[in-house]
Design a protein around this motif. Sequence first.
Motif, PDB file in Angstrom:
ATOM      1  N   ILE A   1       0.218 -89.090 -47.507  1.00 45.44           N
ATOM      2  CA  ILE A   1       0.521 -89.216 -48.934  1.00 45.44           C
ATOM      3  C   ILE A   1      -0.390 -88.299 -49.745  1.00 45.44           C
ATOM      4  N   THR A   2      -1.692 -88.317 -49.444  1.00 46.15           N
ATOM      5  CA  THR A   2      -2.643 -87.471 -50.173  1.00 46.15           C
ATOM      6  C   THR A   2      -2.238 -86.010 -50.104  1.00 46.15           C
ATOM      7  N   VAL A   3      -2.018 -85.519 -48.907  1.00 44.82           N
ATOM      8  CA  VAL A   3      -1.708 -84.095 -48.722  1.00 44.82           C
ATOM      9  C   VAL A   3      -0.423 -83.721 -49.439  1.00 44.82           C
ATOM     10  N   ASN A   4       0.596 -84.553 -49.306  1.00 44.13           N
ATOM     11  CA  ASN A   4       1.875 -84.196 -49.908  1.00 44.13           C
ATOM     12  C   ASN A   4       1.894 -84.385 -51.421  1.00 44.13           C
ATOM     13  N   PHE A   5       1.048 -85.290 -51.952  1.00 40.49           N
ATOM     14  CA  PHE A   5       0.831 -85.324 -53.402  1.00 40.49           C
ATOM     15  C   PHE A   5       0.284 -83.990 -53.872  1.00 40.49           C
TER      16      PHE A   5
ATOM     17  N   ALA B   1      -7.534 -77.238 -44.101  1.00 42.55           N
ATOM     18  CA  ALA B   1      -8.076 -77.324 -45.461  1.00 42.55           C
ATOM     19  C   ALA B   1      -8.951 -78.563 -45.584  1.00 42.55           C
ATOM     20  N   ARG B   2     -10.105 -78.403 -46.221  1.00 42.32           N
ATOM     21  CA  ARG B   2     -10.915 -79.568 -46.581  1.00 42.32           C
ATOM     22  C   ARG B   2     -10.456 -80.110 -47.928  1.00 42.32           C
ATOM     23  N   LYS B   3     -10.004 -79.192 -48.790  1.00 39.85           N
ATOM     24  CA  LYS B   3      -9.549 -79.579 -50.121  1.00 39.85           C
ATOM     25  C   LYS B   3      -8.245 -78.863 -50.434  1.00 39.85           C
ATOM     26  N   ILE B   4      -7.427 -79.482 -51.250  1.00 37.76           N
ATOM     27  CA  ILE B   4      -6.231 -78.844 -51.801  1.00 37.76           C
ATOM     28  C   ILE B   4      -6.326 -79.005 -53.307  1.00 37.76           C
ATOM     29  N   ASP B   5      -6.263 -77.902 -54.031  1.00 36.93           N
ATOM     30  CA  ASP B   5      -6.378 -77.948 -55.484  1.00 36.93           C
ATOM     31  C   ASP B   5      -7.683 -78.635 -55.905  1.00 36.93           C
TER      32      ASP B   5
ATOM     33  N   ARG C   1     -33.101 -96.628 -53.507  1.00 32.83           N
ATOM     34  CA  ARG C   1     -32.714 -96.395 -52.123  1.00 32.83           C
ATOM     35  C   ARG C   1     -32.426 -94.915 -51.918  1.00 32.83           C
ATOM     36  N   ARG C   2     -33.336 -94.199 -51.345  1.00 36.08           N
ATOM     37  CA  ARG C   2     -33.156 -92.765 -51.221  1.00 36.08           C
ATOM     38  C   ARG C   2     -33.465 -92.247 -49.818  1.00 36.08           C
ATOM     39  N   SER C   3     -33.507 -93.151 -48.838  1.00 35.13           N
ATOM     40  CA  SER C   3     -33.914 -92.737 -47.501  1.00 35.13           C
ATOM     41  C   SER C   3     -32.742 -92.249 -46.649  1.00 35.13           C
ATOM     42  N   ARG C   4     -31.512 -92.423 -47.151  1.00 33.91           N
ATOM     43  CA  ARG C   4     -30.355 -92.111 -46.326  1.00 33.91           C
ATOM     44  C   ARG C   4     -29.916 -90.666 -46.491  1.00 33.91           C
ATOM     45  N   LYS C   5     -29.258 -90.154 -45.441  1.00 32.51           N
ATOM     46  CA  LYS C   5     -28.647 -88.832 -45.552  1.00 32.51           C
ATOM     47  C   LYS C   5     -27.429 -88.963 -46.436  1.00 32.51           C
ATOM     48  N   ARG C   6     -27.232 -88.008 -47.349  1.00 31.76           N
ATOM     49  CA  ARG C   6     -26.090 -88.136 -48.240  1.00 31.76           C
ATOM     50  C   ARG C   6     -25.497 -86.769 -48.587  1.00 31.76           C
ATOM     51  N   ASP C   7     -24.260 -86.827 -48.984  1.00 32.73           N
ATOM     52  CA  ASP C   7     -23.558 -85.648 -49.473  1.00 32.73           C
ATOM     53  C   ASP C   7     -22.803 -86.094 -50.704  1.00 32.73           C
ATOM     54  N   ASN C   8     -22.713 -85.248 -51.720  1.00 31.59           N
ATOM     55  CA  ASN C   8     -22.012 -85.690 -52.919  1.00 31.59           C
ATOM     56  C   ASN C   8     -21.436 -84.503 -53.666  1.00 31.59           C
ATOM     57  N   HIS C   9     -20.410 -84.780 -54.420  1.00 29.38           N
ATOM     58  CA  HIS C   9     -19.890 -83.787 -55.342  1.00 29.38           C
ATOM     59  C   HIS C   9     -19.066 -84.494 -56.402  1.00 29.38           C
ATOM     60  N   GLU C  10     -18.799 -83.795 -57.460  1.00 30.18           N
ATOM     61  CA  GLU C  10     -17.933 -84.330 -58.499  1.00 30.18           C
ATOM     62  C   GLU C  10     -16.944 -83.237 -58.865  1.00 30.18           C
ATOM     63  N   VAL C  11     -15.694 -83.605 -58.912  1.00 30.81           N
ATOM     64  CA  VAL C  11     -14.647 -82.652 -59.254  1.00 30.81           C
ATOM     65  C   VAL C  11     -13.962 -83.105 -60.533  1.00 30.81           C
ATOM     66  N   THR C  12     -13.915 -82.228 -61.517  1.00 33.78           N
ATOM     67  CA  THR C  12     -13.125 -82.508 -62.706  1.00 33.78           C
ATOM     68  C   THR C  12     -11.915 -81.596 -62.633  1.00 33.78           C
ATOM     69  N   LYS C  13     -10.780 -82.192 -62.394  1.00 36.66           N
ATOM     70  CA  LYS C  13      -9.583 -81.412 -62.129  1.00 36.66           C
ATOM     71  C   LYS C  13      -8.383 -82.198 -62.580  1.00 36.66           C
ATOM     72  N   VAL C  14      -7.553 -81.622 -63.424  1.00 43.46           N
ATOM     73  CA  VAL C  14      -6.314 -82.282 -63.793  1.00 43.46           C
ATOM     74  C   VAL C  14      -5.207 -81.669 -62.954  1.00 43.46           C
ATOM     75  N   GLY C  15      -4.797 -82.430 -61.928  1.00 43.18           N
ATOM     76  CA  GLY C  15      -3.738 -81.978 -61.042  1.00 43.18           C
ATOM     77  C   GLY C  15      -2.710 -83.082 -60.940  1.00 43.18           C
ATOM     78  N   GLN C  16      -1.444 -82.779 -61.115  1.00 45.18           N
ATOM     79  CA  GLN C  16      -0.439 -83.841 -61.173  1.00 45.18           C
ATOM     80  C   GLN C  16      -0.303 -84.542 -59.831  1.00 45.18           C
ATOM     81  N   LEU C  17      -0.384 -85.852 -59.853  1.00 46.27           N
ATOM     82  CA  LEU C  17      -0.201 -86.649 -58.648  1.00 46.27           C
ATOM     83  C   LEU C  17       1.188 -87.243 -58.573  1.00 46.27           C
ATOM     84  N   GLY C  18       1.800 -87.483 -59.724  1.00 46.67           N
ATOM     85  CA  GLY C  18       3.125 -88.053 -59.702  1.00 46.67           C
ATOM     86  C   GLY C  18       3.159 -89.530 -59.404  1.00 46.67           C
TER      87      GLY C  18
END
Length: 416
Positions: free
Chosen positions: A166-170, A391-395, A7-24
Amino acid sequence: MLLSRHRRSRKRDNHEVTKVGQLGLSDSSNRPTSSFQFGVMFDAGSTGTRIHVFKFLLEDNESPKLAQETFRAIKPGLSAYADEPEKCKEGILELLDVAQSSIPSSAWSNTPVVLKATAGLRLLPGEKAKHLLDKVREVFGNSPFLSSGESVSIMGGTDEGISAWITVNFLIGGLQSSDTLTVGMLDLGGGSTQITFSPRDEKTIQTSPIDYISSFQMFNRTHTLYSHSYLGLGLMSARLAVLGGIEGQPLEGSVTELVSPCLAPDYSGQWEHADVVYTVKGQKAGEPIYESCLKKVEKLLYNKVKPAGEAKDMEFYAFSYYYDRAVDLGVIAEKTGGTVKVSDYIEGAKRVCNGMMVNPGENHFLCLDLTYISVILQELGFSKDKVFKLARKIDEVETSWALGATFHYIESFRNQ
């Protein structure tokens, strides 16, 4: 064995982030020295479906950390298949491929998979939305991941706002320490808009409508939030209303076009919203375009938004179309974000709207969008000199509601 990859006919966006950031997340002292927990969250929005695959690192006597996030997005959104629900399965299967590729097969059966649909499905007639969600449940039930009937649902606008908060304040560390103040969150989507913050004045809690106030526990602390979602006041829904259309109703009879002072006088074109194609035109205005458009927007928002009291004095992050239109104005860089004042949107709207008399520009709706944003922010009680962080991303982590919602789901799953 992975699901089909043809299935490859759809518009898509992707990324992968490897990041160790404390969530608590809460401590798990009885766990092995080091282990991983995965969570899969589908964000079924009004314009597309996105998958977030989160990998949490669990260590003894420490709060779990976000080790990796894999993200993929496809278009259109689930609501595009309202009349042919069977067809929505293909995109869901494609995104499940991403999850299976990202998670070791030994962990599949212990990994919860969840889909939360937002404003796009909230605006559909109940039966049509139910048929779509039933198809998703069917796909999830045949997948190797952990799911139940409750794994697929329409997310209430307030839950969306709370999860994003919650996401932003984490990510800024505001939940890990009582010494760090939390920030507020503004989100402007296509179908709805949310405001969420933690009141510091008891008067705000006492004087707000009861359904605007929510409480939950995290880190042995109770967080009380003011959160409200305004359905129908997202940018695309508001754009339609300002143009004179009615949500979910194609134009009928002799009315074949929408005419608005918020468009350049000589402009004529087509605009598609919620699977309806409209012909939209500018009108000859007897007064400057900005003033004419402003009147339309103010009329639309009259008495529909409640000022949020003390929010005007708190630090806020703003997301989604607030971000996109600030980029269009050149106030912030698309990749790095920055800060914006309410007055930036106001002055930008005046410049763009009145400039259309000379040059319509490429973004024919920018005048309308900026005018709308500037008015709704003031209706929420923010002054013209109020500054927001964008911001689109934090850390390096996406600032959507998906991480907060995944956290809540995994926590409830672990506590059962």
